[in-house]
Scaffold this active site. Structure first.
Site, PDB file in Angstrom:
ATOM      1  CG  HIS A   1      -5.166   1.756  -1.728  1.00  0.00           C
ATOM      2  ND1 HIS A   1      -4.762   2.363  -1.109  1.00  0.00           N
ATOM      3  CD2 HIS A   1      -6.757   1.642  -1.917  1.00  0.00           C
ATOM      4  CE1 HIS A   1      -6.426   2.403   0.005  1.00  0.00           C
ATOM      5  NE2 HIS A   1      -7.174   1.726  -0.919  1.00  0.00           N
TER       6      HIS A   1
ATOM      7  CD  GLU B   1     -11.107   3.312  -0.482  1.00  0.00           C
ATOM      8  OE1 GLU B   1     -11.754   3.556   0.463  1.00  0.00           O
ATOM      9  OE2 GLU B   1      -9.839   3.230  -0.378  1.00  0.00           O
TER      10      GLU B   1
ATOM     11  CG  ASP C   1      -2.243   0.795   0.672  1.00  0.00           C
ATOM     12  OD1 ASP C   1      -1.702   1.942   0.460  1.00  0.00           O
ATOM     13  OD2 ASP C   1      -3.279   0.225   1.135  1.00  0.00           O
TER      14      ASP C   1
END
Ligand code: ACM
Ligand code: ZN
Length: 677
Positions: free
Chosen positions: A258, A314, A181
């Site tokens: 991410h 996301e 991440d």
């Protein structure tokens, strides 16, 4: 794990049974499917002394070596047979504990393993003694998982092993490691050394300082660099350690979003080629697929897991809309929008994963733009996303943030270290049945629920102690709901068991949250408040946020006060551009002595106490008299704050207007009731 004989009998020394008058405590988590206790205890009054306890413990704490099953130490004799495998799952077992023998039947070593964890828990709950019982047990779901985010903060392999031991004790069988991440890449990849020599090391220890600071990376060994990564050797050792405890480690490599840390060191994989500008890979460049498949090759070489998690959540996608490579690809594949482009990317990665004989898992956003049915979906945004996924043919793991995110507050935020926000007490996790949202739990769609998972994101979890406190006891409820969700639910009984198991775990050195000292929900939310404005009409001079409507037009006069989280359906949200501006119509001119509203502040998600509040009154809803104006500087900190802001005095009016706005940081204000006395 290796194969085991299908049946074994443990016979032990015929000491006096002892303590037969004592009430044994089952306390087992997860609760066995069927269980009946008989008077008395297995023949040794102290199993620890007999050697059995120690053998069992060394099994669970040691590794897969099952030799002790056949060992004879004078007190214990093991006999094997191959009859009576119970149920149609290799995790099932039957356990018959009498005064002079322990008989376990199982179809595989997995079943034997779980019989042993049951024995261990019984002994832990009964002062080392083993009550006589007949137990017939099997899990409801094959996937019972825990995800640990090792990117936002890095946790040692010893610590991960300790959690694996606890997972085994709770009959959980999947450890999902969120290995990559923005906050740091955590897995050694030979082909791309900068991932671990730079992208694993950031400029600040605490995630929030770094995230709200420069968000930069430093070469390993630089003074002040924080981070770490697991070597391949360490990961292989973890895989083996977990495997010996019936646990598969499922690696997650985030894509296409991410991925700031990757794009800082390999900026050519982003849309513009500039470092520190993007979090999404450029999905229009072939080099990106080469990079990702090369990485996945090395990942799959370390992790034998049938399932490989590719993230998928996301992605911002904004850079794709302006990138020539992405736009070219969109045209080539006939995609109308970036969701379809993402879907193309996910298809391509899935094909690669499947070509290697594995199954791809992604967060539920992989459904955007359509996902191939063979992709497994991990539903996190809501229970409904999970239901939608299963209805559309996907095997689905339920991990809704509302019930399964263990990084939220579990009690009064004032009594806990700072967290991400939210409020998910043990009772709420316990109330979640993975298939409970389907109209018919025996439907085909409900049958696509593979299981349940608790997720711990580590942004606000800088230490191992806090991580354990966040996990336990809430993970107990995940374990129970994955193993036996359909048992009659009675929370006080579960809480009692959770308290017992917490005690056992504390003795083993785990820092569990102390469920016996739980404060509980915000007191104000437990009893409705009645006041002059109760059930009166509210005129919205500016709209409330459609994302946080609470009870809509009546939310601010329904008497219901909010709890510890602004997302509990009682707090109404107002974004800064619209501000809070409402007028309560009391229906007639009424004497008033106070007007107040409570606000909450949680800075992480940009929820602030008002910087300016104005309370005014009118009899015609045209001309208002200001009663009070309150200005306050916004104090940014980690605390969850609640504050009543109001006026006291003596006046009379038909209309009471309440205005509030956040300050220079923008964001939201949230309130739950305009209380008029
Ligand atoms: C997630 O919480 N973004 C999967
Ligand atoms: Zn691009």
């Amino acid at each position: 794990m290796g194969r085991l004989p299908l049946f074994f009998l443990i016979a032990a020394c015929l000491c006096t049974s002892g303590c037969s008058g004592c009430a044994e405590k089952s306390g087992i988590i997860p609760r066995p499917a069927e269980m009946e206790f008989m008077p008395g205890y297995f023949s040794s009054s102290n199993l620890e002394c007999s050697g059995l306890g120690q053998s069992l413990r060394s099994y669970i704490a040691g590794h897969t070596a099952l030799d002790w099953y056949f060992a004879e130490d004078g007190n214990i004799r093991f006999i094997t047979s191959s009859e009576d495998a119970p149920y149609n799952t290799d995790e099932a077992y039957n356990l018959n504990i009498s005064r002079d023998s322990i008989i376990v039947t199982a179809a595989s070593d997995r079943g034997f393993f779980y019989a042993i964890t049951t024995i261990l828990q019984l002994m832990d709950n009964n002062g080392g003694k083993l009550p006589c019982a007949v137990i017939s047990d099997r899990p409801s779901y094959p996937w019972r998982g825990l995800m640990i985010d090792v990117s936002r903060h890095f946790f040692s392999t010893d610590f991960i092993k300790k959690q694996i031991d606890a997972m085994a004790y709770l009959k959980l069988n999947r450890l999902h490691l969120h290995l990559t991440d923005a906050a740091g890449w955590r897995i050694e990849i030979d082909r791309y050394p900068e991932l671990t020599s730079i992208a694993a090391w950031r400029t600040g220890r605490e995630w929030k300082d770094w995230w709200f600071g420069d968000r930069k990376y430093l070469p390993e060994g630089t003074t002040g660099a924080y981070g770490g990564y697991y070597t391949k050797e360490e990961l292989r050792d973890l895989v083996e350690y977990a495997d010996a405890r019936n646990i598969t480690i499922v690696p997650e490599i985030e894509m296409p979003g991410h991925s700031e840390e990757v794009l800082a060191v390999y900026p050519e994989l982003s849309c513009t080629g500039e470092p520190y500008r993007h979090g999404d890979f450029c999905v229009g460049k072939d080099e990106v697929y080469t990079f990702l498949t090369n990485v996945l090759d090395e990942v799959m070489e370390i992790f034998p897991s049938e399932y490989i998690h590719i993230g998928g959540d996301e992605a911002v996608k904004a850079s794709w809309e302006k990138c020539p490579d992405c736009l070219d690809l969109m045209e080539k594949i006939g995609a109308d929008n970036v969701n379809q482009l993402q879907s193309h990317f996910i298809h391509r990665i899935r094909e690669y994963v499947e070509s290697k004989g594995r199954i791809m898992i992604g967060w539920d956003e992989i459904l955007q733009g359509g996902a191939p049915p063979s992709a497994v979906v991990m539903a996190w945004r809501s229970i409904d996303e999970g239901i939608k996924s299963a209805n559309s043919g996907h095997m689905t793991i339920m991990a809704p943030g509302s019930h399964c995110y263990l990084n939220t507050y579990q009690d009064n935020p004032d009594l806990l270290p700072p967290a991400m926000g939210g409020y998910t007490p043990l009772s709420k996790v316990y109330a979640f049945n993975p298939a409970g949202g389907f109209p018919d739990t025996s439907s085909r769609a409900a049958g696509r629920i593979l299981g349940i998972q608790g997720n711990v994101w580590a942004e606000y979890i800088p230490t191992e102690e806090i991580l354990e406190m966040m996990i336990y006891p809430r993970l107990f409820a995940i374990a129970e709901n994955g193993w036996n969700p359909d048992a009659e639910k009675y929370y006080p009984e579960f809480r009692e068991r959770a308290s017992t198991v917490c005690g056992n775990m504390r003795e083993k050195g785990y820092n569990t949250f102390d469920i016996d000292c739980e404060y509980g929900e915000r007191r104000e939310s437990l009893t409705p408040v009645r006041h002059l404005g109760t059930d009166k009409d509210v005129i919205y001079n500016a709209p409330y946020s459609s994302a946080y409507p609470a009870a809509g037009e009546k939310a601010l006069t329904d008497g219901l006060r909010g709890g510890w989280t602004y997302s509990d359906g009682r707090w109404q949200g107002f974004i800064s551009k619209d501000r809070l501006d409402v007028t309560v119509d009391l229906g007639e001119i009424t004497g008033i002595s106070s007007v107040y509203a409570c606000f909450m502040q949680v800075c992480g998600p940009e929820v602030f106490l008002p910087a300016e509040t104005v309370i005014s009154v009118s009899n015609d809803n045209i001309t208002f008299k200001e009663l009070k104006r309150i200005e306050k500087e916004t104090v940014m900190d980690d605390r969850v704050r609640f504050e009543n802001i109001g006026w006291e005095g003596a006046d009379s009016a038909r209309y009471v207007r309440y205005q509030a706005r956040s300050g220079k940081y923008g964001g939201f204000v949230f309130t739950d009731e305009i209380v008029i006395m």
